[in-house]
Design a protein around this motif. Structure first.
Motif, PDB file in Angstrom:
ATOM      1  N   GLU A   1      13.948   7.592  -3.420  1.00 50.67           N
ATOM      2  CA  GLU A   1      14.359   8.127  -4.717  1.00 50.67           C
ATOM      3  C   GLU A   1      14.879   7.023  -5.634  1.00 50.67           C
ATOM      4  OE1 GLU A   1      17.103  11.237  -3.813  1.00 50.67           O
ATOM      5  OE2 GLU A   1      15.554  12.497  -2.929  1.00 50.67           O
ATOM      6  N   ILE A   2      14.041   6.029  -5.854  1.00 53.35           N
ATOM      7  CA  ILE A   2      14.391   4.892  -6.704  1.00 53.35           C
ATOM      8  C   ILE A   2      13.293   4.704  -7.752  1.00 53.35           C
ATOM      9  CG2 ILE A   2      15.776   3.683  -4.984  1.00 53.35           C
ATOM     10  CD1 ILE A   2      13.331   2.033  -4.308  1.00 53.35           C
ATOM     11  N   THR A   3      13.584   3.860  -8.734  1.00 50.37           N
ATOM     12  CA  THR A   3      12.603   3.593  -9.784  1.00 50.37           C
ATOM     13  C   THR A   3      11.536   2.633  -9.267  1.00 50.37           C
ATOM     14  OG1 THR A   3      13.786   1.707 -10.681  1.00 50.37           O
ATOM     15  CG2 THR A   3      14.393   3.890 -11.544  1.00 50.37           C
ATOM     16  N   LEU A   4      10.449   2.533 -10.024  1.00 51.61           N
ATOM     17  CA  LEU A   4       9.366   1.627  -9.655  1.00 51.61           C
ATOM     18  C   LEU A   4       9.828   0.169  -9.692  1.00 51.61           C
ATOM     19  CD1 LEU A   4       6.386   1.369  -8.908  1.00 51.61           C
ATOM     20  CD2 LEU A   4       5.871   1.245 -11.347  1.00 51.61           C
ATOM     21  N   LEU A   5      10.661  -0.158 -10.642  1.00 46.15           N
ATOM     22  CA  LEU A   5      11.191  -1.517 -10.731  1.00 46.15           C
ATOM     23  C   LEU A   5      12.025  -1.873  -9.497  1.00 46.15           C
ATOM     24  CD1 LEU A   5      11.367  -4.001 -12.541  1.00 46.15           C
ATOM     25  CD2 LEU A   5      13.410  -3.015 -13.560  1.00 46.15           C
TER      26      LEU A   5
ATOM     27  N   ASN B   1       9.673  -2.472  -6.511  1.00 41.09           N
ATOM     28  CA  ASN B   1       9.008  -3.771  -6.523  1.00 41.09           C
ATOM     29  C   ASN B   1       9.907  -4.882  -6.003  1.00 41.09           C
ATOM     30  OD1 ASN B   1       6.491  -2.951  -7.418  1.00 41.09           O
ATOM     31  ND2 ASN B   1       7.152  -2.958  -9.553  1.00 41.09           N
ATOM     32  N   LEU B   2      11.201  -4.639  -6.022  1.00 41.51           N
ATOM     33  CA  LEU B   2      12.139  -5.609  -5.470  1.00 41.51           C
ATOM     34  C   LEU B   2      11.918  -5.806  -3.968  1.00 41.51           C
ATOM     35  CD1 LEU B   2      14.581  -7.382  -6.159  1.00 41.51           C
ATOM     36  CD2 LEU B   2      16.037  -5.417  -5.666  1.00 41.51           C
ATOM     37  N   ALA B   3      11.380  -4.810  -3.303  1.00 37.55           N
ATOM     38  CA  ALA B   3      11.104  -4.923  -1.867  1.00 37.55           C
ATOM     39  C   ALA B   3      10.069  -5.995  -1.579  1.00 37.55           C
ATOM     40  CB  ALA B   3      10.659  -3.582  -1.301  1.00 37.55           C
ATOM     41  N   MET B   4       9.088  -6.149  -2.463  1.00 31.42           N
ATOM     42  CA  MET B   4       8.095  -7.213  -2.294  1.00 31.42           C
ATOM     43  C   MET B   4       8.707  -8.578  -2.608  1.00 31.42           C
ATOM     44  SD  MET B   4       5.331  -5.926  -1.118  1.00 31.42           S
ATOM     45  CE  MET B   4       4.212  -7.281  -1.289  1.00 31.42           C
ATOM     46  N   SER B   5       9.483  -8.638  -3.674  1.00 31.81           N
ATOM     47  CA  SER B   5      10.082  -9.909  -4.087  1.00 31.81           C
ATOM     48  C   SER B   5      11.113 -10.405  -3.086  1.00 31.81           C
ATOM     49  CB  SER B   5      10.746  -9.754  -5.455  1.00 31.81           C
ATOM     50  OG  SER B   5       9.824  -9.322  -6.404  1.00 31.81           O
ATOM     51  N   THR B   6      11.809  -9.495  -2.453  1.00 32.26           N
ATOM     52  CA  THR B   6      12.847  -9.880  -1.506  1.00 32.26           C
ATOM     53  C   THR B   6      12.265 -10.640  -0.321  1.00 32.26           C
ATOM     54  OG1 THR B   6      14.088  -7.924  -2.137  1.00 32.26           O
ATOM     55  CG2 THR B   6      14.762  -9.007  -0.124  1.00 32.26           C
TER      56      THR B   6
ATOM     57  N   ALA C   1       0.814  -1.224   0.000  1.00 29.51           N
ATOM     58  CA  ALA C   1       0.000   0.000   0.000  1.00 29.51           C
ATOM     59  C   ALA C   1       0.842   1.267   0.000  1.00 29.51           C
ATOM     60  CB  ALA C   1      -0.925  -0.007   1.212  1.00 29.51           C
ATOM     61  N   VAL C   2       2.054   1.186   0.492  1.00 33.29           N
ATOM     62  CA  VAL C   2       2.890   2.389   0.593  1.00 33.29           C
ATOM     63  C   VAL C   2       4.060   2.384  -0.394  1.00 33.29           C
ATOM     64  CG1 VAL C   2       2.265   2.860   2.978  1.00 33.29           C
ATOM     65  CG2 VAL C   2       4.210   1.386   2.509  1.00 33.29           C
ATOM     66  N   LEU C   3       4.026   1.519  -1.389  1.00 32.07           N
ATOM     67  CA  LEU C   3       5.120   1.472  -2.370  1.00 32.07           C
ATOM     68  C   LEU C   3       5.368   2.813  -3.065  1.00 32.07           C
ATOM     69  CD1 LEU C   3       4.762  -2.012  -4.091  1.00 32.07           C
ATOM     70  CD2 LEU C   3       6.586  -1.241  -2.602  1.00 32.07           C
ATOM     71  N   PRO C   4       4.338   3.542  -3.508  1.00 27.10           N
ATOM     72  CA  PRO C   4       4.625   4.842  -4.153  1.00 27.10           C
ATOM     73  C   PRO C   4       5.306   5.842  -3.214  1.00 27.10           C
ATOM     74  CG  PRO C   4       2.402   4.122  -4.691  1.00 27.10           C
ATOM     75  CD  PRO C   4       2.923   3.191  -3.637  1.00 27.10           C
TER      76      PRO C   4
END
Length: 147
Positions: A40-44, A47-52, A30-33
């Protein structure tokens, strides 16, 4: 007041443990954006935070499931859940994205103790006739499939 039986205590605690596990994995979505802006990172990269955390769950599943026989299921479940929840409390305080990813990996590795230990623990503690109903209930909670 009616006393809760051993069966009910065990099933309720494992179900609550499952809810806590997967809510702590998914709260980040819910707080990814907002995290993308603050790190200050890209969206890709975000998304690594979820995959990790899911990668950590995969590795942790192998380790915790094999250690649960030697250490003891109940004590290992409680210790891993406490460590995983402590890591969840540390995550909002992190300023470095690399440290954030490491904590997410460790969070997943420790929180997987519930799915890894719950079914064998229920199999040991409960009568065999109760086990299919518990598995069905845990499956419904884990995959949110009530239809």
């Amino acid at each position: 007041m009616k006393r809760i039986s051993h069966y009910n205590k065990l099933v309720i605690s494992v179900c609550l443990c499952s809810i806590v596990t997967f809510s702590n994995i998914y709260w980040l979505q819910a707080v990814l954006p907002q995290l993308q802006l603050s790190f200050e990172i890209t969206l890709l990269e975000m998304n690594l935070a979820m995959s990790t955390s899911w990668f950590g769950m995969g590795i942790g599943l192998l380790i915790i499931a094999s250690c649960s026989d030697a250490i003891g299921r109940t004590s290992l479940l409680i210790k891993c859940m406490l460590i995983g929840l402590s890591l969840s409390l540390l995550l909002p305080l992190v300023d470095n994205y690399s440290v954030f990813l490491i904590l997410r990996f460790l969070q997943g590795a420790f929180l997987v103790a519930c799915p890894a230990i719950a079914i064998p623990l229920l199999g040991e503690e409960l009568r065999k006739s109760w086990l299919p109903a518990c598995r069905w209930f845990l499956y419904r909670i884990k995959y949110n499939r009530w239809n």
